[in-house]
Design an enzyme around this catalytic site. Structure first.
Site, PDB file in Angstrom:
ATOM      1  N   CYS B 233     -26.835 -10.577  29.037  1.00 11.63           N
ATOM      2  CA  CYS B 233     -26.832  -9.429  28.122  1.00 11.63           C
ATOM      3  C   CYS B 233     -25.426  -8.855  28.123  1.00 11.63           C
ATOM      4  O   CYS B 233     -24.479  -9.575  27.817  1.00 11.63           O
ATOM      5  CB  CYS B 233     -27.893  -8.404  28.505  1.00 11.63           C
ATOM      6  SG  CYS B 233     -27.711  -7.726  30.166  1.00 11.63           S
ATOM      7  N   ARG B 238     -30.357  -5.978  31.518  1.00 11.43           N
ATOM      8  CA  ARG B 238     -31.422  -6.329  30.566  1.00 11.43           C
ATOM      9  C   ARG B 238     -31.814  -7.797  30.723  1.00 11.43           C
ATOM     10  O   ARG B 238     -32.969  -8.166  30.536  1.00 11.43           O
ATOM     11  CB  ARG B 238     -30.960  -6.047  29.126  1.00 11.43           C
ATOM     12  CG  ARG B 238     -30.903  -4.571  28.791  1.00 11.43           C
ATOM     13  CD  ARG B 238     -30.337  -4.331  27.402  1.00 11.43           C
ATOM     14  NE  ARG B 238     -28.898  -4.548  27.347  1.00 11.43           N
ATOM     15  CZ  ARG B 238     -28.172  -4.486  26.222  1.00 11.43           C
ATOM     16  NH1 ARG B 238     -28.766  -4.250  25.066  1.00 11.43           N
ATOM     17  NH2 ARG B 238     -26.872  -4.665  26.261  1.00 11.43           N
TER      18      ARG B 238
END
Lengths: 103, 280
Positions: B233, B238
């Site tokens: 990410c 994430r």
């Protein structure tokens, strides 16, 4: 401003220093219930197709803020007292106000 | 491994707040939420100041991790239940990090802080102290962490999953939409990467989608279960969430998290970058 992570910065009605409203699109406003501010709501930014884009937690005064690209957006708020949403269109740089009431 | 081995529900958590051997840990980049009210008995870990090296861009070393967990009162035999804000991004990162250093008895609280709050479950601002332990960590497990050369070699060879939002993937934005966009690196994505935003793996309340929904999500996106996968990410948190979905929930065998992610790749000289919506 120094913020190299993905944690949500503190949400305030006053923009932090270093934000150039001549360049950036800011969507901002307040979450309310019966006119009173709702702090601690989970405020989600959804794009024109309803897809999730970002989420912040509203401040004690109910304030939230997103940095966005041009387009049509939905702001959806979740709170233990209820949910609600509002739409906003951002066509260019500047602060685009949006108010969300939850019930 | 099944969902019950790696996730606990908010209900289970509330019923086990005082169970001996269970340690709740709130993990966030900004720990002010913890200070204002946390799950009763939970200790906190600050993602930035406690899990990252203060000088180099890397993790604390094995000895540093041992010192950290010992000071937090976490023992090798403890069942660690992690939760946090941001839909468990940093908690998922910590989960992956605990596994990296060999702590196997670790779970995520499904839905994290959000689900807990939306359910109206109790929060406490009481200070929490646990007796210090003598925690022993393992060497980092290279099977779940990817570095940049491996990522470049994976272009058109392995599944590369970019879990950022579509506007970050295309190069329109350099950071998620709730953060200032002042970063200096180039926008775009790693060629051949498939964009499956992390958020598609989560329900509105922050809980993970069902195994069937997740399997359909990733196979429809074109991720070949028979190939090795690297998730990335912007800073690796994430993608920890997606690593968790692929490796821990769906049981894909070879999945790595590239924690250098776009802040590293998008600043490298001499690597290919693709912009726009991608070819997949």
């Amino acid at each position: 401003m120094a913020n190299d992570g993905c944690g949500a910065p503190e949400q305030t009605a006053v923009l932090p220093a270093g934000i150039d409203l001549g360049k950036e699109i800011v969507l901002g406003g307040k979450v309310t219930a019966d006119g009173a501010p709702v702090g601690g709501a989970y405020v989600r930014l959804l794009d024109a197709s309803g897809e999730f884009t970002a989420e912040v937690v509203s401040s004690q005064d109910g304030d939230f803020r997103f940095f966005a690209a041009p387009g049509q957006w939905t702001v959806r708020a979740l709170h233990r007292s209820g949910n609600g949403e509002a739409k906003v269109t951002a066509d260019g740089p500047g602060l685009h106000p949006v108010a969300v009431s939850v019930a | 491994m099944s969902r019950e081995d790696v996730l606990v529900t908010a209900e289970w958590a509330e019923n086990n707040l005082e169970t001996p051997g269970v340690v709740f840990v709130e993990v966030d980049e900004d720990t002010s939420a913890y200070d204002g009210g946390h799950i009763p008995g939970a200790v906190k870990i600050d993602w930035k100041t406690e899990l990252q090296d203060a000088v180099r861009r890397d993790f604390v070393d094995r000895e540093g991790f041992e010192k950290l967990l010992s000071a937090k009162g976490i023992g090798n035999e403890d069942r660690v239940v992690l939760y946090g804000g941001n839909n468990n991004w940093f908690a998922a990162y910590a989960y992956w990090y605990f596994k990296l250093y060999g702590h196997q008895n670790v779970q995520l609280l499904d839905g994290g802080r959000k689900k807990w709050e939306l359910d109206g479950r109790p929060l406490s601002s009481d200070a929490v102290s646990r007796a210090e332990t003598e925690y022993k960590a393992q060497e980092q497990d290279p099977a779940i962490r990817a570095f940049r050369d491996e990522v470049v070699a994976a272009i058109n060879a392995k599944n590369l999953v970019d879990v950022r939002s579509p506007d970050e993937f295309s190069g329109k934005l350099l950071a998620p939409a709730h953060l200032p966009q002042e970063q200096a690196q180039r926008g775009g994505h790693i060629p051949s990467a498939i964009n499956v935003p992390w958020s598609k793996a989560a329900n509105e309340d922050g809980t993970f989608r069902s195994d069937d929904e997740l399997r359909e999500l990733y196979s429809d996106a074109g991720i070949d279960e028979g190939k090795a996968t690297i998730a990335y990410c912007r800073i690796g948190e994430r993608s920890s969430h997606t690593w968790f979905a692929l490796h821990e929930l769906l049981g894909y065998s070879d999945v790595k998290n590239y924690d250098g992610s776009w802040t590293e790749y998008g600043s490298l000289v001499g690597v290919p970058v693709e912009v726009g919506p991608g070819t997949h």
